[in-house]
Design an enzyme around this catalytic site. Sequence first.
Site, PDB file in Angstrom:
ATOM      1  N   HIS A  99       0.853  -1.150  -0.081  1.00  0.00           N
ATOM      2  CA  HIS A  99      -0.040  -0.138   0.004  1.00  0.00           C
ATOM      3  C   HIS A  99       0.802   1.272   0.067  1.00  0.00           C
ATOM      4  O   HIS A  99       2.012   1.325   0.517  1.00  0.00           O
ATOM      5  CB  HIS A  99      -1.021   0.062   1.082  1.00  0.00           C
ATOM      6  N   ASP A 101       0.394   4.971   1.903  1.00  0.00           N
ATOM      7  CA  ASP A 101      -0.606   5.347   3.105  1.00  0.00           C
ATOM      8  C   ASP A 101      -1.550   6.570   2.672  1.00  0.00           C
ATOM      9  O   ASP A 101      -1.188   7.432   1.712  1.00  0.00           O
ATOM     10  CB  ASP A 101       0.527   6.178   4.222  1.00  0.00           C
ATOM     11  N   HIS A 250       4.401   0.061   0.378  1.00  0.00           N
ATOM     12  CA  HIS A 250       5.278  -0.682   1.215  1.00  0.00           C
ATOM     13  C   HIS A 250       4.209  -1.673   1.835  1.00  0.00           C
ATOM     14  O   HIS A 250       3.031  -1.746   1.589  1.00  0.00           O
ATOM     15  CB  HIS A 250       5.870   0.330   2.312  1.00  0.00           C
ATOM     16  N   ARG A 264       6.791   6.814  14.471  1.00  0.00           N
ATOM     17  CA  ARG A 264       6.567   6.934  13.266  1.00  0.00           C
ATOM     18  C   ARG A 264       6.298   8.562  12.980  1.00  0.00           C
ATOM     19  O   ARG A 264       5.324   9.061  14.065  1.00  0.00           O
ATOM     20  CB  ARG A 264       5.682   6.248  12.344  1.00  0.00           C
TER      21      ARG A 264
HETATM   22  O1  LIG Z   1       5.560  -1.207  10.448  1.00  0.00           O
HETATM   23  C1  LIG Z   1       5.921  -1.255   9.554  1.00  0.00           C
HETATM   24  O2  LIG Z   1       7.048  -1.838   9.218  1.00  0.00           O
HETATM   25  C2  LIG Z   1       5.199  -0.204   8.312  1.00  0.00           C
HETATM   26  C3  LIG Z   1       4.195  -0.220   8.730  1.00  0.00           C
HETATM   27  C4  LIG Z   1       3.102   0.857   7.768  1.00  0.00           C
HETATM   28  O3  LIG Z   1       2.501   0.473   6.869  1.00  0.00           O
HETATM   29  C5  LIG Z   1       3.186   2.284   8.107  1.00  0.00           C
HETATM   30  O4  LIG Z   1       3.921   2.725   9.148  1.00  0.00           O
HETATM   31  O5  LIG Z   1       2.720   2.989   7.142  1.00  0.00           O
HETATM   32 FE   LIG Z   2       1.926   2.215   5.656  1.00  0.00          FE
END
Ligand SMILES: O=C(O)CCC(=O)C(=O)O
Ligand SMILES: [Fe+2]
Length: 277
Positions: A99, A101, A250, A264
């Site tokens: 996907h 985001d 990702h 994040r």
């Molecule tokens: O936890 C991860 O490695 C990525 C998860 C994800 O899709 C994001 O943080 O947008």
């Molecule tokens: Fe993501």
Amino acid sequence: MTYTHFTVETATPSIGAYIAGIDLNSELPKQAYDELKHALATYKVIFFRDQDLSNKKFHELGANMGNLEIHEFFPQLEEFPEIHVIQTKGGNTGTDRWHTDVTFRKEPSYASILRAIDIPTDGGGDTMWLSTHAAFEDLSTPLKELLLQVQGVHDMRYGMTGYLDTETVEKNVAKNPPMLHPAVISHPITGKPHLFINSIWTPAINGLKREESEALIKFLHEHVKKPEFQVRFKWQKNSIAIWDNIATQHYAVGDYNYPRVMNRMIVNGTKIEAYKA
Ligand SMILES: O=C(O)CCC(=O)C(=O)O
Ligand SMILES: [Fe+2]
């Protein structure tokens, strides 16, 4: 471009680079961040190792990469609400699907910055990225020409159903109704074409007959999975990845059973425009 503040080692020809020789704890001049932004636009995802940063320093990195967003429903640090805490136990996390985001937004986020806080001790929990530019370029000319004429439907309900309760889904959909984006976008910095259809948020292609849309969507969701478009990153404590959200997709590999914790930050949206051949 010659980078003067760090070294760059390409990960794969399509996507990814390892950045070394820079200490994100130190006071960096604006030029260093300009170089990082250039590397991000060039390699689409950049990786750092051994960056033992305080929350303040991590936040500073984010603020220097752009304007940070506060996400509607991820838990956040009290001191720095722009730093979200993502805790997952592996398995069916919802992000174990390819996907981009928040493409249900008019202006999807531009970049994401992820750092490993606590990662599975026995391996697992890698993250993968793919270049949507490489995925587009690999298509035949007639198919490229078709995609340049159509738009994808981006629908929050499609991605969230089965992962969140109906009430939460409907509340969010009311605020973010389905949205159309060009199937091929022009990258705002590089001007290159990128396929902009992803398997979490894009159920259909507008302007095609239903059966045509279903067949083409199914093909594209499979097509992007070619290893030639991808890079896979194995996390260590204090690893950081920054990715260009609209140039990539990702996938968080869910092969672990451990309370994996990541921080994040999200650099805010960017205007999406159709690629003109
Ligand atoms: O936890 C991860 O490695 C990525 C998860 C994800 O899709 C994001 O943080 O947008
Ligand atoms: Fe993501």
